[in-house]
Scaffold this motif. Structure first.
Motif, PDB file in Angstrom:
ATOM      1  N   ALA A   8       4.544   9.386  -0.301  1.00  0.00           N
ATOM      2  CA  ALA A   8       5.109   9.733   1.064  1.00  0.00           C
ATOM      3  C   ALA A   8       5.514   8.497   1.746  1.00  0.00           C
ATOM      4  CB  ALA A   8       3.821  10.586   1.859  1.00  0.00           C
ATOM      5  N   GLY A   9       4.829   7.567   1.743  1.00  0.00           N
ATOM      6  CA  GLY A   9       5.395   6.227   2.399  1.00  0.00           C
ATOM      7  C   GLY A   9       4.737   5.154   2.027  1.00  0.00           C
ATOM      8  N   TYR A  10       4.834   3.884   2.376  1.00  0.00           N
ATOM      9  CA  TYR A  10       4.362   2.819   2.143  1.00  0.00           C
ATOM     10  C   TYR A  10       4.348   1.685   3.508  1.00  0.00           C
ATOM     11  CZ  TYR A  10       8.942   0.645   2.183  1.00  0.00           C
ATOM     12  OH  TYR A  10      10.109   0.013   2.782  1.00  0.00           O
ATOM     13  N   VAL A  11       3.464   0.753   2.965  1.00  0.00           N
ATOM     14  CA  VAL A  11       3.269  -0.381   4.214  1.00  0.00           C
ATOM     15  C   VAL A  11       3.396  -1.810   3.347  1.00  0.00           C
ATOM     16  CG1 VAL A  11       0.857  -0.529   4.380  1.00  0.00           C
ATOM     17  CG2 VAL A  11       2.482  -1.545   6.247  1.00  0.00           C
ATOM     18  N   LEU A  12       4.252  -2.636   3.516  1.00  0.00           N
ATOM     19  CA  LEU A  12       4.136  -4.064   3.068  1.00  0.00           C
ATOM     20  C   LEU A  12       3.823  -4.956   3.799  1.00  0.00           C
ATOM     21  CD1 LEU A  12       4.886  -5.781   0.383  1.00  0.00           C
ATOM     22  CD2 LEU A  12       7.135  -5.764   1.378  1.00  0.00           C
ATOM     23  N   LEU A  17      -1.560   4.318   7.034  1.00  0.00           N
ATOM     24  CA  LEU A  17      -1.081   3.014   6.497  1.00  0.00           C
ATOM     25  C   LEU A  17      -1.495   1.692   7.114  1.00  0.00           C
ATOM     26  CD1 LEU A  17       2.264   4.152   5.029  1.00  0.00           C
ATOM     27  CD2 LEU A  17       0.480   3.442   3.698  1.00  0.00           C
ATOM     28  N   MET A  18      -1.238   1.465   8.464  1.00  0.00           N
ATOM     29  CA  MET A  18      -1.520   0.344   9.307  1.00  0.00           C
ATOM     30  C   MET A  18      -3.036   0.161   9.501  1.00  0.00           C
ATOM     31  SD  MET A  18       1.252  -1.204   9.996  1.00  0.00           S
ATOM     32  CE  MET A  18       0.168  -2.052  11.234  1.00  0.00           C
ATOM     33  N   HIS A  19      -3.902   1.262   9.458  1.00  0.00           N
ATOM     34  CA  HIS A  19      -5.301   1.195   9.684  1.00  0.00           C
ATOM     35  C   HIS A  19      -5.798   0.563   8.401  1.00  0.00           C
ATOM     36  CE1 HIS A  19      -9.534   1.879  10.073  1.00  0.00           C
ATOM     37  NE2 HIS A  19      -9.550   2.754   9.049  1.00  0.00           N
ATOM     38  N   LEU A  60       0.834  -1.161   0.165  1.00  0.00           N
ATOM     39  CA  LEU A  60      -0.048  -0.072   0.013  1.00  0.00           C
ATOM     40  C   LEU A  60       0.733   1.267  -0.151  1.00  0.00           C
ATOM     41  CD1 LEU A  60      -2.673  -1.050   2.806  1.00  0.00           C
ATOM     42  CD2 LEU A  60      -2.961  -1.058   0.202  1.00  0.00           C
ATOM     43  N   PHE A  61       0.330   2.138  -1.086  1.00  0.00           N
ATOM     44  CA  PHE A  61       1.118   3.418  -0.636  1.00  0.00           C
ATOM     45  C   PHE A  61       0.216   4.395  -0.116  1.00  0.00           C
ATOM     46  CE2 PHE A  61       3.136   1.732  -4.798  1.00  0.00           C
ATOM     47  CZ  PHE A  61       4.535   1.928  -4.476  1.00  0.00           C
ATOM     48  N   ALA A  62       1.140   5.634   0.495  1.00  0.00           N
ATOM     49  CA  ALA A  62       0.382   6.744   1.031  1.00  0.00           C
ATOM     50  C   ALA A  62       0.757   7.983   0.118  1.00  0.00           C
ATOM     51  CB  ALA A  62       1.095   7.070   2.516  1.00  0.00           C
ATOM     52  N   ILE A  63      -0.148   8.385  -0.563  1.00  0.00           N
ATOM     53  CA  ILE A  63       0.175   9.641  -1.402  1.00  0.00           C
ATOM     54  C   ILE A  63      -0.635  10.973  -0.822  1.00  0.00           C
ATOM     55  CG2 ILE A  63      -0.184  10.332  -3.717  1.00  0.00           C
ATOM     56  CD1 ILE A  63       1.109   7.783  -3.761  1.00  0.00           C
ATOM     57  N   MET A  64       0.579  11.681  -0.475  1.00  0.00           N
ATOM     58  CA  MET A  64      -0.055  12.885   0.270  1.00  0.00           C
ATOM     59  C   MET A  64       0.252  14.103  -0.688  1.00  0.00           C
ATOM     60  SD  MET A  64       0.746  14.804   3.904  1.00  0.00           S
ATOM     61  CE  MET A  64      -0.598  14.012   4.680  1.00  0.00           C
ATOM     62  N   ASN A  65      -0.901  15.181  -0.977  1.00  0.00           N
ATOM     63  CA  ASN A  65      -0.935  15.991  -1.953  1.00  0.00           C
ATOM     64  C   ASN A  65      -0.229  15.726  -3.283  1.00  0.00           C
ATOM     65  OD1 ASN A  65      -1.935  17.579   0.249  1.00  0.00           O
ATOM     66  ND2 ASN A  65       0.148  18.139   0.888  1.00  0.00           N
TER      67      ASN A  65
END
Length: 266
Positions: free
Chosen positions: A168-172, A204-206, A159-164
């Motif tokens: 911004a980050g990821y969780v695998l 991301l964890m949620h 999963l990716f975190a896309i901010m604006n």
């Protein structure tokens, strides 16, 4: 939202749904980061693609269903969206008070190069990850192969975190093949420093835990360097407990480093 709305534009629709900004300028690269795919050629060749509001095209529902219209287009570079909502005060924020908009979505194969850049950036910012800045040489082909494996495995997801519009980050989450351990998944999470303290790791964890429950994963596991107290506080806040330790788990800058095992039942 339209019944025939193209699924690839759903993350973009979620972006505009969250936005309370009166005007938003998005670079093409930012839009592609949000949807995880390259925009069609028509989006690069004609401004009319952006200003369509009639079928058979359906992509425009991503913004029109959320009260926005296209004000102007700089082909191949950026698009300016304008809010049509005038009866909600929250839509009329001052331009200097722009809100952060966070999208969490599953990785697509087109994200391979961006994932490499994201990891390289994170690895260069901390010594608390498994890999250092120059420890691994990633290629688009190798990352796509890994992504394909994750997509074809029911107990793994990236999963990716896309901010604006920025990665911004990821969780695998990765599960193993052993039938007796299909209920477990290991977790690796990383967030760029410039996006710290914005709740990205928690988001991301949620989303990851929601997916895990859907695929009947009930145990999450991770390891964390003992000196990384900030990460330990975050994981404890997210419900992880220390389950054990591993002596001399890594060698960083020529020194042995210990790790904690942490786990969570969901």
């Amino acid at each position: 939202m339209a019944k025939l709305f193209e699924s690839k534009y759903i993350p973009l629709a979620n972006f505009f749904k969250q936005s309370t900004n009166k005007e938003i300028t998005l670079q093409y690269s930012e839009i592609e980061a949000v949807i995880g795919q390259i925009l069609p050629n028509a989006a690069y060749l004609s401004s009319s693609w952006w200003k369509k509001t009639k079928p058979p095209a359906l992509h425009y529902f991503a913004w029109t269903d959320n009260g926005y219209s296209v004000k102007s287009v700089e082909l191949g570079k950026s698009v300016l969206f304008h809010s049509n909502v005038i009866d909600k005060e929250e839509r009329l924020l001052d331009e200097n008070n722009q809100q952060d908009i966070l999208i969490i979505r599953e990785a697509e194969l087109e994200d391979a190069r961006s994932f490499i850049r994201l990891q390289e950036s994170i690895f260069s910012e901390t010594d608390f990850m498994l890999y250092g800045k120059s420890d691994i040489q990633m290629t688009v082909q190798s990352i796509r192969k890994e992504m394909t494996n994750w997509k074809n495995t029911s107990n793994s997801i990236l999963l990716f975190a896309i901010m604006n519009g920025q990665f911004a980050g990821y969780v695998l989450f990765t599960g193993g093949p052993a039938p007796r351990a299909l209920h477990r998944a290991s977790v690796v999470i990383g967030v760029k420093q410039e996006f710290s303290q914005k709740g990205i790791a928690s988001s991301l964890m949620h989303h990851g835990e929601k997916w895990a429950k859907e695929v009947e994963i009930s145990k999450l596991e991770l390891s964390v360097i003992k000196e990384n107290t900030n990460a330990q506080k975050l994981y404890k806040k997210l419900g992880f407990d220390i389950e054990g330790d591993r002596k001399n788990a890594l060698i960083i800058n020529g020194q042995f480093v210990d790790e904690f095992y942490m786990g969570k039942l969901i």
